[in-house]
Design a protein around this motif. Structure first.
Motif, PDB file in Angstrom:
ATOM      1  N   PHE A  71       3.058  19.366  -7.983  1.00 58.18           N
ATOM      2  CA  PHE A  71       1.654  19.152  -7.685  1.00 58.18           C
ATOM      3  C   PHE A  71       0.770  19.156  -8.925  1.00 58.18           C
ATOM      4  CE2 PHE A  71       3.927  21.426  -4.401  1.00 58.18           C
ATOM      5  CZ  PHE A  71       3.816  20.523  -3.354  1.00 58.18           C
ATOM      6  N   TYR A  72       1.233  19.818  -9.973  1.00 58.90           N
ATOM      7  CA  TYR A  72       0.450  19.997 -11.192  1.00 58.90           C
ATOM      8  C   TYR A  72       1.208  19.482 -12.407  1.00 58.90           C
ATOM      9  CZ  TYR A  72      -2.450  23.365  -8.670  1.00 58.90           C
ATOM     10  OH  TYR A  72      -3.301  23.969  -7.778  1.00 58.90           O
ATOM     11  N   SER A  73       0.477  18.871 -13.319  1.00 60.67           N
ATOM     12  CA  SER A  73       1.067  18.589 -14.628  1.00 60.67           C
ATOM     13  C   SER A  73       1.244  19.934 -15.332  1.00 60.67           C
ATOM     14  CB  SER A  73       0.154  17.685 -15.453  1.00 60.67           C
ATOM     15  OG  SER A  73      -1.078  18.344 -15.729  1.00 60.67           O
ATOM     16  N   ARG A  74       2.201  20.003 -16.204  1.00 63.64           N
ATOM     17  CA  ARG A  74       2.456  21.240 -16.954  1.00 63.64           C
ATOM     18  C   ARG A  74       1.188  21.669 -17.710  1.00 63.64           C
ATOM     19  NH1 ARG A  74       6.831  23.955 -17.962  1.00 63.64           N
ATOM     20  NH2 ARG A  74       8.160  22.369 -17.053  1.00 63.64           N
ATOM     21  N   GLU A  75       0.503  20.716 -18.322  1.00 64.22           N
ATOM     22  CA  GLU A  75      -0.703  21.026 -19.094  1.00 64.22           C
ATOM     23  C   GLU A  75      -1.773  21.680 -18.223  1.00 64.22           C
ATOM     24  OE1 GLU A  75      -3.951  18.080 -20.609  1.00 64.22           O
ATOM     25  OE2 GLU A  75      -2.379  18.214 -22.151  1.00 64.22           O
ATOM     26  N   ARG A  76      -2.000  21.126 -17.049  1.00 63.00           N
ATOM     27  CA  ARG A  76      -3.036  21.675 -16.161  1.00 63.00           C
ATOM     28  C   ARG A  76      -2.627  23.028 -15.591  1.00 63.00           C
ATOM     29  NH1 ARG A  76      -7.718  20.071 -13.801  1.00 63.00           N
ATOM     30  NH2 ARG A  76      -8.127  20.702 -11.654  1.00 63.00           N
ATOM     31  N   LEU A  77      -1.377  23.134 -15.136  1.00 63.27           N
ATOM     32  CA  LEU A  77      -0.921  24.374 -14.511  1.00 63.27           C
ATOM     33  C   LEU A  77      -0.936  25.550 -15.478  1.00 63.27           C
ATOM     34  CD1 LEU A  77       0.152  25.714 -11.935  1.00 63.27           C
ATOM     35  CD2 LEU A  77       2.455  25.124 -12.710  1.00 63.27           C
ATOM     36  N   ARG A  84      -7.025  31.792 -14.979  1.00 63.34           N
ATOM     37  CA  ARG A  84      -8.189  32.609 -14.643  1.00 63.34           C
ATOM     38  C   ARG A  84      -8.758  32.335 -13.252  1.00 63.34           C
ATOM     39  NH1 ARG A  84      -8.907  37.162 -17.433  1.00 63.34           N
ATOM     40  NH2 ARG A  84      -8.734  36.846 -19.654  1.00 63.34           N
ATOM     41  N   GLY A  85      -8.606  31.107 -12.761  1.00 61.62           N
ATOM     42  CA  GLY A  85      -9.142  30.748 -11.454  1.00 61.62           C
ATOM     43  C   GLY A  85      -8.336  29.613 -10.861  1.00 61.62           C
ATOM     44  N   PHE A  86      -8.532  29.344  -9.592  1.00 56.53           N
ATOM     45  CA  PHE A  86      -7.785  28.292  -8.948  1.00 56.53           C
ATOM     46  C   PHE A  86      -8.305  26.933  -9.388  1.00 56.53           C
ATOM     47  CE2 PHE A  86      -7.195  25.237  -5.475  1.00 56.53           C
ATOM     48  CZ  PHE A  86      -5.812  25.235  -5.439  1.00 56.53           C
ATOM     49  N   VAL A  87      -7.383  26.047  -9.783  1.00 58.33           N
ATOM     50  CA  VAL A  87      -7.737  24.663 -10.087  1.00 58.33           C
ATOM     51  C   VAL A  87      -6.974  23.762  -9.121  1.00 58.33           C
ATOM     52  CG1 VAL A  87      -8.306  25.068 -12.514  1.00 58.33           C
ATOM     53  CG2 VAL A  87      -5.991  24.412 -11.901  1.00 58.33           C
ATOM     54  N   GLU A  88      -7.616  22.691  -8.736  1.00 55.64           N
ATOM     55  CA  GLU A  88      -6.996  21.727  -7.834  1.00 55.64           C
ATOM     56  C   GLU A  88      -5.838  21.017  -8.551  1.00 55.64           C
ATOM     57  OE1 GLU A  88      -7.623  21.237  -4.632  1.00 55.64           O
ATOM     58  OE2 GLU A  88      -9.271  22.663  -4.582  1.00 55.64           O
ATOM     59  N   PRO A  89      -4.810  20.634  -7.817  1.00 51.50           N
ATOM     60  CA  PRO A  89      -3.682  19.921  -8.430  1.00 51.50           C
ATOM     61  C   PRO A  89      -4.106  18.553  -8.928  1.00 51.50           C
ATOM     62  CG  PRO A  89      -3.328  20.265  -6.073  1.00 51.50           C
ATOM     63  CD  PRO A  89      -4.619  20.894  -6.408  1.00 51.50           C
TER      64      PRO A  89
END
Length: 95
Positions: A71-77, A84-89
């Motif tokens: 669901f997530y790129s390695r960079e974003r995840l 620190r907080g939830f980010v959308e995939p």
């Protein structure tokens, strides 16, 4: 309930001498991704004894260490923002 998980884990880490900072300790987005995976598994698995469900989860795709990377790129995840907080995939929606 989901909003309380982070505080519980952070306090647990700190009670053991751990640190929750930009590089280690609690990771909000990974935790929330796995919570979504566990819920998905339980919906699909139906009733069963706890041991069988845990073993089934661990053997399932949702129990794999790399599951959030669907669901997530390695960079974003692995960004500080995601820790620190939830980010959308950015690759696909979480179930």
């Amino acid at each position: 309930m989901d909003a309380e998980i982070g505080g519980l884990i952070r306090r647990f880490n700190e009670s053991l001498g751990g640190v929750n900072d930009d590089h280690s300790g609690y990771h909000e987005t990974i935790t929330r991704a796995y919570v979504a995976g566990v819920r998905l598994f339980l919906e699909q698995a139906g009733e069963g004894n706890l041991l069988a469900q845990i073993n089934g989860l661990l053997a399932s795709p949702m129990g794999r260490r790399d599951w959030p990377l669907r669901f997530y790129s390695r960079e974003r995840l692995f960004s500080v923002e995601a820790r620190r907080g939830f980010v959308e995939p950015d690759l696909a929606l979480l179930p």
